[in-house]
Design a protein around this motif. Structure first.
Motif, PDB file in Angstrom:
ATOM      1  N   PRO A 173       0.845  -1.209   0.000  1.00 47.30           N
ATOM      2  CA  PRO A 173       0.000   0.000   0.000  1.00 47.30           C
ATOM      3  C   PRO A 173       0.875   1.252   0.000  1.00 47.30           C
ATOM      4  CG  PRO A 173      -0.653  -1.535   1.747  1.00 47.30           C
ATOM      5  CD  PRO A 173       0.672  -1.999   1.234  1.00 47.30           C
ATOM      6  N   MET A 174       0.743   2.090  -1.013  1.00 49.97           N
ATOM      7  CA  MET A 174       1.598   3.266  -1.108  1.00 49.97           C
ATOM      8  C   MET A 174       1.246   4.335  -0.079  1.00 49.97           C
ATOM      9  SD  MET A 174       4.041   2.721  -3.142  1.00 49.97           S
ATOM     10  CE  MET A 174       4.701   4.376  -3.346  1.00 49.97           C
ATOM     11  N   ARG A 175       0.088   4.182   0.596  1.00 51.80           N
ATOM     12  CA  ARG A 175      -0.233   5.127   1.669  1.00 51.80           C
ATOM     13  C   ARG A 175       0.777   4.997   2.815  1.00 51.80           C
ATOM     14  NH1 ARG A 175      -4.061   1.048   2.184  1.00 51.80           N
ATOM     15  NH2 ARG A 175      -4.018  -0.074   4.191  1.00 51.80           N
ATOM     16  N   THR A 176       1.448   3.847   2.880  1.00 55.95           N
ATOM     17  CA  THR A 176       2.468   3.666   3.914  1.00 55.95           C
ATOM     18  C   THR A 176       3.820   4.227   3.488  1.00 55.95           C
ATOM     19  OG1 THR A 176       3.169   1.480   3.102  1.00 55.95           O
ATOM     20  CG2 THR A 176       1.314   1.537   4.637  1.00 55.95           C
ATOM     21  N   LYS A 177       3.915   4.669   2.240  1.00 60.03           N
ATOM     22  CA  LYS A 177       5.194   5.129   1.696  1.00 60.03           C
ATOM     23  C   LYS A 177       5.178   6.612   1.330  1.00 60.03           C
ATOM     24  CE  LYS A 177       7.047   0.911   1.495  1.00 60.03           C
ATOM     25  NZ  LYS A 177       8.271   0.522   2.238  1.00 60.03           N
ATOM     26  N   THR A 178       4.037   7.292   1.523  1.00 62.84           N
ATOM     27  CA  THR A 178       3.928   8.693   1.109  1.00 62.84           C
ATOM     28  C   THR A 178       3.530   9.588   2.275  1.00 62.84           C
ATOM     29  OG1 THR A 178       1.586   8.495   0.487  1.00 62.84           O
ATOM     30  CG2 THR A 178       3.223   7.988  -1.206  1.00 62.84           C
ATOM     31  N   SER A 179       3.976  10.834   2.232  1.00 65.00           N
ATOM     32  CA  SER A 179       3.684  11.767   3.320  1.00 65.00           C
ATOM     33  C   SER A 179       2.220  12.186   3.353  1.00 65.00           C
ATOM     34  CB  SER A 179       4.582  13.011   3.205  1.00 65.00           C
ATOM     35  OG  SER A 179       4.332  13.703   1.999  1.00 65.00           O
ATOM     36  N   LEU A 180       1.497  12.048   2.231  1.00 65.52           N
ATOM     37  CA  LEU A 180       0.067  12.351   2.205  1.00 65.52           C
ATOM     38  C   LEU A 180      -0.768  11.214   2.783  1.00 65.52           C
ATOM     39  CD1 LEU A 180      -0.546  14.197  -1.187  1.00 65.52           C
ATOM     40  CD2 LEU A 180      -1.360  14.953   1.051  1.00 65.52           C
ATOM     41  N   ARG A 181      -0.159  10.054   2.976  1.00 64.13           N
ATOM     42  CA  ARG A 181      -0.824   8.878   3.536  1.00 64.13           C
ATOM     43  C   ARG A 181      -2.020   8.421   2.701  1.00 64.13           C
ATOM     44  NH1 ARG A 181       3.435   8.952   5.385  1.00 64.13           N
ATOM     45  NH2 ARG A 181       4.060   9.043   7.556  1.00 64.13           N
ATOM     46  N   VAL A 182      -1.888   8.492   1.381  1.00 62.91           N
ATOM     47  CA  VAL A 182      -2.892   7.959   0.467  1.00 62.91           C
ATOM     48  C   VAL A 182      -2.172   7.183  -0.625  1.00 62.91           C
ATOM     49  CG1 VAL A 182      -4.533   9.837   0.891  1.00 62.91           C
ATOM     50  CG2 VAL A 182      -2.935   9.998  -1.040  1.00 62.91           C
ATOM     51  N   GLY A 183      -2.934   6.394  -1.374  1.00 62.16           N
ATOM     52  CA  GLY A 183      -2.358   5.667  -2.507  1.00 62.16           C
ATOM     53  C   GLY A 183      -2.602   4.179  -2.425  1.00 62.16           C
ATOM     54  N   GLY A 184      -2.977   3.600  -3.552  1.00 63.80           N
ATOM     55  CA  GLY A 184      -3.227   2.168  -3.641  1.00 63.80           C
ATOM     56  C   GLY A 184      -1.949   1.360  -3.687  1.00 63.80           C
TER      57      GLY A 184
END
Length: 309
Positions: free
Chosen positions: A21-32
């Motif tokens: 899950p890219m929400r775990t890798k981005t500062s916005l905490r979103v992304g599939g």
């Protein structure tokens, strides 16, 4: 992803994950989810990975610390390459500092301070990695990365490595024009001898100003829009009365109008819809076409938006 390819990728890179899950890798905490997230430990692993990806006709995307990045809810097809393993920091002759691309930019700032080297204080508080800062020519009104870069080390499409001197680099506002499918591995920075306490005080002053003006307590990606030529994007958005404008879980910050924050429940679609709404309203009221500063990548509703080859 095909199990054979998964197993072959595992043999190439030790640190590798699937369906991340890219929400775990981005500062916005979103992304599939990304099909693959690989973190090569060194240039040899990265070379093997790039050559394999090219051979198989797969796609890849380089990510630093996930700041200045909006990943769509459909995630990223292909391989996300995390350069956190490129974390070398060293002082070289003549007040030159070498930093790997995966080093957090704040760590570089403090490393320079600890070695009584001045010139990069302007980057205090700017999130992200050194590699990302170079590609985006990160900066503030106090300075930009291009002001202190001496050379950049790149890996080319075939895995070849070269060092490009500043004179041959084409920097512009929030951008470095690089050959297609090239990867920043690191850079040297030309600083100057300074007084450690004076540098420390300067950094503290800049951090205090940033804390007072920016919504650092909520997930965000830094400034969302590039500044037009003569005025800040934040001021324009504020003048149009858009502070506090909300779409789903995304909101234009009341503290700084050029920040979109995630209240904890936002989706990438919420953020993109709010971004579009702001652009439309600003154009209607001011006749100014704002340009996003963040990079938008991945897929949404089965439609690819942007992905590096």
């Amino acid at each position: 992803m095909d199990e054979v390819i998964k197993n072959e990728l595992k043999a190439l890179v030790e640190n590798i994950e699937f369906d991340v899950p890219m929400r775990t890798k981005t500062s916005l905490r979103v992304g599939g989810p990304a099909d693959v997230v690989a973190a090569p430990a060194n240039a040899v692993e990265l070379q093997r990975l790039i050559r394999y990806i090219r051979e198989k006709g797969l796609s890849f995307f380089i990510v630093g610390r996930g700041t200045n990045l909006l990943v769509m809810d459909g995630g990223i097809r292909g391989t996300v390459i995390d350069l956190k393993g490129f974390n070398t920091l060293e002082v070289r002759e003549g007040c030159v500092v070498y930093s790997g691309a995966g080093v957090p930019l704040p760590k570089l700032v403090y490393f320079a301070m600890e070695n009584s080297l001045a010139g990069i204080e302007f980057a205090a508080g700017i999130p992200g990695s050194v590699g990302g800062a170079i590609v985006m020519n990160a900066g503030t009104t106090e300075g930009e990365i291009k002001d202190v870069v001496e050379s950049v080390t790149l890996m080319g499409v075939g895995g070849d490595i070269s060092e490009i001197k500043k004179e041959a680099l084409s920097f512009s506002y929030r951008n470095l024009n690089l050959p297609k499918v090239s990867i920043v591995l690191g850079a040297t920075f030309k600083l100057k001898a300074g007084d450690k306490e004076a540098i420390k005080e300067r950094i503290g002053t800049l951090l205090q100003a940033r804390k007072a003006k920016q919504p650092l307590d909520l997930p965000n990606a830094g400034c969302i829009f590039k500044n037009p030529a003569s005025v800040s994007a934040g001021r324009i958005i504020d003048e149009v009365g858009l502070k506090g404008l909300q779409f789903g879980g995304a909101r234009v910050s009341e503290l700084h109008a050029n920040f979109i924050v995630n209240n904890g429940k936002a989706t990438a679609k919420d953020i993109l819809s709010l971004l579009d709404d702001v652009m439309e309203k600003v154009y209607e009221k001011k006749g100014i076409a704002l340009e996003p500063e963040i990079k938008i990548v991945g897929e949404m509703e089965n439609k690819r938006l942007r992905i590096k080859p």
